[in-house]
Design a protein around this motif. Sequence first.
Motif: not given
Length: 415
Positions: A172-177, A182-194
């Motif tokens: 959902e977030r990748v589609t919307v944003e 890589p840096e943006q993907v990492r931030t996104l993945l970090r937030e969801e895993l945390a």
Amino acid sequence: MVRPSRAPAATLCQTGGVDPISLIALAAILVVGLVLLGLLDRRPKPPKGAYPTTRDANDPAPTGSTAVLDRDEKTDVAVVEPVAPAAPAEPEIVEPEAPATPALDRPEPAGSRLARLRARLVKSNNIFGKGLLALLSRDTIDDDVWDEVEETLLMADLGTEPTMELVDRLRERVTVEGTRSPEQVRTLLREELAAMVDPSMDRRLAATRKDGRPAVMMVVGVNGVGKTTTVGKIARVLVAEERQVVLGAADTFRAAAAEQLATWGARVGVDTVKSDQDGADPASVAFEAVRVGIEQESDVVIIDTAGRLQNKSNLMDELGKIKRVVEKQAEVDEVLLVLDATTGQNGLTQAKVFAEVVDITGIVLTKLDGTAKGGIVVAIQRQLGVPVKLIGLGEGADDLAPFDAEGFVDALLEP
């Protein structure tokens, strides 16, 4: 006519005279006597003063072979005055050297442990993080890519339900944003895993005195997960925080378990309460450990329990008995379940059974460095609803540290 008889030649010359033979014998006796007297008179004379003079009869009698004597004018009774024997030399007293006090270990503080363990976690889990980042950084993310992301998460022991939840959020977030860097993907993945690891959970150990008594902590788990070693390492964590600790060796079935725990305690100056008999009642040992902790005004009492199989109801019932007996004098504040991270999803079954017998309040996850399956943290927390409080990443004495959710996720996603 009668002739007169002749006298024999040997007759005496006169009537009443002396026999010549007798005279000769007497003369010989006199000569021998004179000779003997002469010989006796020739013996060496003792030196002057060699014989004792007299003393008063009331003086003490001699006790030794050597005496000093004098003459008392009032009496002629000889009394020997003893010479006091020389006092024996006093034995030399050699003070034994006091045994050297063994130097106690100085456990590492939590801060340095976390930094070191995070570095190890990066190495053991970088395949997990790099794999996800590489997939989500592709120019085109289609269904095949999301299938690979899902597979990667399942292999990391995140669990089916958490995996599906995480993939849905990421899509959902990748589609919307529309992010691809890589840096943006990492931030996104970090937030969801945390968010899934849940930093809001209270991961503090109940190791503080309250209501005038020590906190009581029980450590449980199946055979072979390293409970006794974990108890020793927990003691080191608490000693590093200046806590007063007492250990209770309630694992009375495994040979040498009590001695092993006592060795861990001795290294950091912590007392261990144990039974001298194998097979003793573990509940009584646990009860005694709490009593000692109350008496010593300790901060916390940590009770090690025997490993047991989750499918053995009698052993699990005994675990409940230990808890009930301990609570006759103090409430059990913490029940930590030790799980081996390498067992993956099998650990979830174990956790569920133990939670039914005793109220699990926290998880200790060991051997996390031997696997890339860091997702087990999320799965266990979701299964039990209790936090992972400690993690172990090695065999060293200080390779156990408080779990930090955000630091854990950062290590998973370290590029």
